[in-house]
Design a protein around this motif. Structure first.
Motif, PDB file in Angstrom:
ATOM      1  N   ALA A 178       0.850  -1.190   0.000  1.00 44.57           N
ATOM      2  CA  ALA A 178       0.000   0.000   0.000  1.00 44.57           C
ATOM      3  C   ALA A 178       0.886   1.240   0.000  1.00 44.57           C
ATOM      4  CB  ALA A 178      -0.907   0.003   1.227  1.00 44.57           C
ATOM      5  N   GLU A 179       0.398   2.315  -0.607  1.00 42.69           N
ATOM      6  CA  GLU A 179       1.196   3.539  -0.715  1.00 42.69           C
ATOM      7  C   GLU A 179       1.612   4.079   0.657  1.00 42.69           C
ATOM      8  OE1 GLU A 179      -0.762   6.439  -3.070  1.00 42.69           O
ATOM      9  OE2 GLU A 179      -0.713   5.249  -4.912  1.00 42.69           O
ATOM     10  N   ASP A 180       0.755   3.884   1.660  1.00 38.54           N
ATOM     11  CA  ASP A 180       1.056   4.409   2.988  1.00 38.54           C
ATOM     12  C   ASP A 180       1.536   3.325   3.950  1.00 38.54           C
ATOM     13  OD1 ASP A 180      -1.419   3.199   2.917  1.00 38.54           O
ATOM     14  OD2 ASP A 180      -2.410   4.655   4.235  1.00 38.54           O
ATOM     15  N   ALA A 181       1.959   2.174   3.403  1.00 36.05           N
ATOM     16  CA  ALA A 181       2.494   1.095   4.243  1.00 36.05           C
ATOM     17  C   ALA A 181       3.997   1.252   4.421  1.00 36.05           C
ATOM     18  CB  ALA A 181       2.189  -0.258   3.611  1.00 36.05           C
TER      19      ALA A 181
ATOM     20  N   GLU B 170      14.454  -9.099  16.675  1.00 34.14           N
ATOM     21  CA  GLU B 170      14.730  -7.823  16.010  1.00 34.14           C
ATOM     22  C   GLU B 170      13.506  -7.333  15.230  1.00 34.14           C
ATOM     23  OE1 GLU B 170      19.544  -8.277  15.257  1.00 34.14           O
ATOM     24  OE2 GLU B 170      18.126  -9.239  13.874  1.00 34.14           O
ATOM     25  N   VAL B 171      12.811  -8.268  14.589  1.00 31.46           N
ATOM     26  CA  VAL B 171      11.594  -7.900  13.860  1.00 31.46           C
ATOM     27  C   VAL B 171      10.555  -7.341  14.823  1.00 31.46           C
ATOM     28  CG1 VAL B 171       9.657  -8.763  12.494  1.00 31.46           C
ATOM     29  CG2 VAL B 171      11.969  -9.568  12.013  1.00 31.46           C
ATOM     30  N   MET B 172      10.382  -7.999  15.972  1.00 29.55           N
ATOM     31  CA  MET B 172       9.385  -7.550  16.939  1.00 29.55           C
ATOM     32  C   MET B 172       9.728  -6.174  17.499  1.00 29.55           C
ATOM     33  SD  MET B 172       6.991  -9.653  16.801  1.00 29.55           S
ATOM     34  CE  MET B 172       6.063  -8.702  18.018  1.00 29.55           C
ATOM     35  N   ARG B 173      10.993  -5.907  17.712  1.00 24.93           N
ATOM     36  CA  ARG B 173      11.380  -4.580  18.199  1.00 24.93           C
ATOM     37  C   ARG B 173      11.002  -3.496  17.190  1.00 24.93           C
ATOM     38  NH1 ARG B 173      15.993  -7.189  20.568  1.00 24.93           N
ATOM     39  NH2 ARG B 173      17.330  -6.712  18.780  1.00 24.93           N
ATOM     40  N   GLU B 174      11.242  -3.781  15.913  1.00 24.37           N
ATOM     41  CA  GLU B 174      10.880  -2.815  14.872  1.00 24.37           C
ATOM     42  C   GLU B 174       9.367  -2.625  14.803  1.00 24.37           C
ATOM     43  OE1 GLU B 174      12.952  -0.902  13.045  1.00 24.37           O
ATOM     44  OE2 GLU B 174      14.500  -1.755  14.329  1.00 24.37           O
ATOM     45  N   MET B 175       8.622  -3.730  14.908  1.00 24.01           N
ATOM     46  CA  MET B 175       7.161  -3.653  14.849  1.00 24.01           C
ATOM     47  C   MET B 175       6.608  -2.861  16.029  1.00 24.01           C
ATOM     48  SD  MET B 175       5.950  -5.031  12.100  1.00 24.01           S
ATOM     49  CE  MET B 175       4.231  -5.065  12.629  1.00 24.01           C
ATOM     50  N   GLU B 176       7.151  -3.079  17.200  1.00 24.79           N
ATOM     51  CA  GLU B 176       6.668  -2.371  18.383  1.00 24.79           C
ATOM     52  C   GLU B 176       6.918  -0.871  18.278  1.00 24.79           C
ATOM     53  OE1 GLU B 176       8.646  -4.510  21.444  1.00 24.79           O
ATOM     54  OE2 GLU B 176       7.327  -6.269  21.248  1.00 24.79           O
ATOM     55  N   LYS B 177       8.044  -0.484  17.680  1.00 27.97           N
ATOM     56  CA  LYS B 177       8.311   0.933  17.447  1.00 27.97           C
ATOM     57  C   LYS B 177       7.236   1.533  16.547  1.00 27.97           C
ATOM     58  CE  LYS B 177      13.394   0.593  17.654  1.00 27.97           C
ATOM     59  NZ  LYS B 177      14.630   0.683  16.831  1.00 27.97           N
ATOM     60  N   LEU B 178       6.873   0.786  15.503  1.00 30.87           N
ATOM     61  CA  LEU B 178       5.874   1.280  14.558  1.00 30.87           C
ATOM     62  C   LEU B 178       4.493   1.392  15.208  1.00 30.87           C
ATOM     63  CD1 LEU B 178       6.913  -0.739  11.378  1.00 30.87           C
ATOM     64  CD2 LEU B 178       7.383   1.661  11.890  1.00 30.87           C
ATOM     65  N   VAL B 179       4.142   0.414  16.023  1.00 32.79           N
ATOM     66  CA  VAL B 179       2.840   0.441  16.699  1.00 32.79           C
ATOM     67  C   VAL B 179       2.764   1.629  17.643  1.00 32.79           C
ATOM     68  CG1 VAL B 179       1.309  -0.750  18.311  1.00 32.79           C
ATOM     69  CG2 VAL B 179       2.448  -2.040  16.501  1.00 32.79           C
ATOM     70  N   GLU B 180       3.805   1.845  18.429  1.00 35.67           N
ATOM     71  CA  GLU B 180       3.806   2.964  19.372  1.00 35.67           C
ATOM     72  C   GLU B 180       3.700   4.298  18.638  1.00 35.67           C
ATOM     73  OE1 GLU B 180       3.498   2.822  22.611  1.00 35.67           O
ATOM     74  OE2 GLU B 180       3.405   0.630  22.444  1.00 35.67           O
ATOM     75  N   ALA B 181       4.406   4.420  17.516  1.00 35.17           N
ATOM     76  CA  ALA B 181       4.332   5.650  16.727  1.00 35.17           C
ATOM     77  C   ALA B 181       2.935   5.849  16.162  1.00 35.17           C
ATOM     78  CB  ALA B 181       5.356   5.602  15.587  1.00 35.17           C
ATOM     79  N   ALA B 182       2.309   4.758  15.711  1.00 38.53           N
ATOM     80  CA  ALA B 182       0.970   4.838  15.128  1.00 38.53           C
ATOM     81  C   ALA B 182      -0.067   5.223  16.172  1.00 38.53           C
ATOM     82  CB  ALA B 182       0.605   3.502  14.482  1.00 38.53           C
ATOM     83  N   LYS B 183       0.076   4.704  17.372  1.00 41.22           N
ATOM     84  CA  LYS B 183      -0.876   5.018  18.436  1.00 41.22           C
ATOM     85  C   LYS B 183      -0.796   6.490  18.828  1.00 41.22           C
ATOM     86  CE  LYS B 183      -1.093   2.114  21.889  1.00 41.22           C
ATOM     87  NZ  LYS B 183      -0.608   1.221  22.970  1.00 41.22           N
ATOM     88  N   LYS B 184       0.406   7.063  18.760  1.00 39.04           N
ATOM     89  CA  LYS B 184       0.592   8.462  19.128  1.00 39.04           C
ATOM     90  C   LYS B 184       0.154   9.405  18.021  1.00 39.04           C
ATOM     91  CE  LYS B 184       4.499   7.546  22.230  1.00 39.04           C
ATOM     92  NZ  LYS B 184       5.960   7.690  22.429  1.00 39.04           N
ATOM     93  N   ASN B 185       0.428   9.003  16.772  1.00 40.49           N
ATOM     94  CA  ASN B 185       0.129   9.895  15.647  1.00 40.49           C
ATOM     95  C   ASN B 185      -0.183   9.061  14.413  1.00 40.49           C
ATOM     96  OD1 ASN B 185      -0.121  11.942  13.823  1.00 40.49           O
ATOM     97  ND2 ASN B 185       1.909  12.827  14.170  1.00 40.49           N
ATOM     98  N   PRO B 186      -1.406   8.529  14.281  1.00 38.61           N
ATOM     99  CA  PRO B 186      -1.770   7.657  13.165  1.00 38.61           C
ATOM    100  C   PRO B 186      -1.555   8.287  11.789  1.00 38.61           C
ATOM    101  CG  PRO B 186      -3.463   7.645  14.874  1.00 38.61           C
ATOM    102  CD  PRO B 186      -2.514   8.742  15.206  1.00 38.61           C
ATOM    103  N   ILE B 187      -1.766   9.587  11.673  1.00 36.57           N
ATOM    104  CA  ILE B 187      -1.673  10.237  10.360  1.00 36.57           C
ATOM    105  C   ILE B 187      -0.234  10.251   9.847  1.00 36.57           C
ATOM    106  CG2 ILE B 187      -2.003  12.397   9.127  1.00 36.57           C
ATOM    107  CD1 ILE B 187      -4.350  12.988  10.987  1.00 36.57           C
ATOM    108  N   ALA B 188       0.724  10.443  10.757  1.00 30.76           N
ATOM    109  CA  ALA B 188       2.115  10.616  10.330  1.00 30.76           C
ATOM    110  C   ALA B 188       2.898   9.322  10.234  1.00 30.76           C
ATOM    111  CB  ALA B 188       2.832  11.541  11.308  1.00 30.76           C
ATOM    112  N   VAL B 189       2.304   8.195  10.664  1.00 29.94           N
ATOM    113  CA  VAL B 189       3.085   6.971  10.762  1.00 29.94           C
ATOM    114  C   VAL B 189       3.622   6.494   9.416  1.00 29.94           C
ATOM    115  CG1 VAL B 189       1.200   5.326  10.519  1.00 29.94           C
ATOM    116  CG2 VAL B 189       3.181   4.712  11.899  1.00 29.94           C
ATOM    117  N   GLY B 190       2.933   6.804   8.322  1.00 31.17           N
ATOM    118  CA  GLY B 190       3.403   6.375   7.018  1.00 31.17           C
ATOM    119  C   GLY B 190       4.753   6.972   6.642  1.00 31.17           C
ATOM    120  N   ASN B 191       5.143   8.058   7.337  1.00 31.20           N
ATOM    121  CA  ASN B 191       6.433   8.680   7.066  1.00 31.20           C
ATOM    122  C   ASN B 191       7.467   8.323   8.114  1.00 31.20           C
ATOM    123  OD1 ASN B 191       5.401  10.159   4.830  1.00 31.20           O
ATOM    124  ND2 ASN B 191       4.428  11.586   6.260  1.00 31.20           N
ATOM    125  N   PHE B 192       7.178   7.316   8.911  1.00 33.28           N
ATOM    126  CA  PHE B 192       8.073   6.927  10.019  1.00 33.28           C
ATOM    127  C   PHE B 192       9.453   6.558   9.500  1.00 33.28           C
ATOM    128  CE2 PHE B 192       8.725   5.492  14.305  1.00 33.28           C
ATOM    129  CZ  PHE B 192       9.643   4.461  14.202  1.00 33.28           C
TER     130      PHE B 192
END
Length: 230
Positions: free
Chosen positions: A193-196, A208-230
């Motif tokens: 997806a374009e915003d994935a 290591e994969v789980m650490r990266e995923m958890e970073k993404l989840v935490e960022a998404a919970k704080k700011n869902p709109i901006a997460v695509g640019n993480f």
């Protein structure tokens, strides 16, 4: 608004393992869309339906019921009231699922169930077109992938540990062919997806994969709109 996490990617990329752990860690519902398609495929196999017989598959969709239940925290898949969880990971079922998931009646029936669940619960959902078709407004979208050789090695290890005889070369060829089918099917092809967010796990271990995923989840919970640019 429920939190919806969509994880897409090719066969053998580790989507299910990652999604299950993520759901467990956050207390979300894990929706194994692949298992749902495999349950449908198992039904077609049991009925002796050819994977290319679209008309017969369409008729069969009218008489099949698939549901997800949680027993002791573990997801169980029911096909017409029968627990078929232990029968869904064979190569025959996987190939049938890949071949028949392209048909509109199959996808329509399962997508309705998936969307209904995501509309009322926090979910982690993995598959081939979750971020592009099933949950286009998901809180977080991740495209999880790895090289075909790495994915084949993982699958080979999984099968041999279960005592099954298999060929690494044959498994990799099957993965390459399945990727092609999934990426070139007419209905909801596999694509990022374009915003994935792309996460290649070829050189990463599970922790290591789980650490990266958890970073993404935490960022998404704080700011869902901006997460695509993480």
């Amino acid at each position: 608004m429920p939190i919806n996490i969509a994880i897409d990617g090719p066969a053998g990329a580790g989507k299910s393992t990652v999604a299950k752990k993520l759901a467990e860690d956050y207390g979300y519902i894990y929706v194994d869309t692949g298992a749902m398609y495999r349950a449908m495929a198992l039904y077609f196999l049991r009925q002796g339906i050819d994977s290319h017989d679209e008309a017969a598959i369409g008729r069969a969709c009218e008489t099949v019921s698939i549901s997800l239940e949680y027993e002791n925290g573990i997801q169980q898949v029911y096909l017409n009231g029968e627990n078929v969880s232990s029968e869904l990971r064979t190569e025959a079922v996987g190939n049938m699922a890949s071949n028949t998931s392209v048909y509109a009646p199959v996808r329509k029936k399962l997508v309705e169930l998936q969307r209904e669940l995501a509309g009322r619960r926090d979910v982690v959902m993995d598959g081939r077109d979750i971020g592009t078709a099933v949950l286009p407004d998901a809180t977080l979208k991740v495209y999880l992938t790895a090289s075909s050789h790495v994915r084949a090695e993982r699958r080979y290890k999984e099968l041999t540990e279960r005592g099954e005889s298999c060929s690494l070369e044959a498994i990799e060829q099957d993965i390459i062919e399945r990727d092609y089918r999934d990426m070139h099917r007419e209905l909801s092809p596999l694509k990022q997806a374009e915003d994935a967010i792309l996460l290649d796990t070829s050189a990463l271990n599970f922790e290591e994969v789980m650490r990266e995923m958890e970073k993404l989840v935490e960022a998404a919970k704080k700011n869902p709109i901006a997460v695509g640019n993480f």
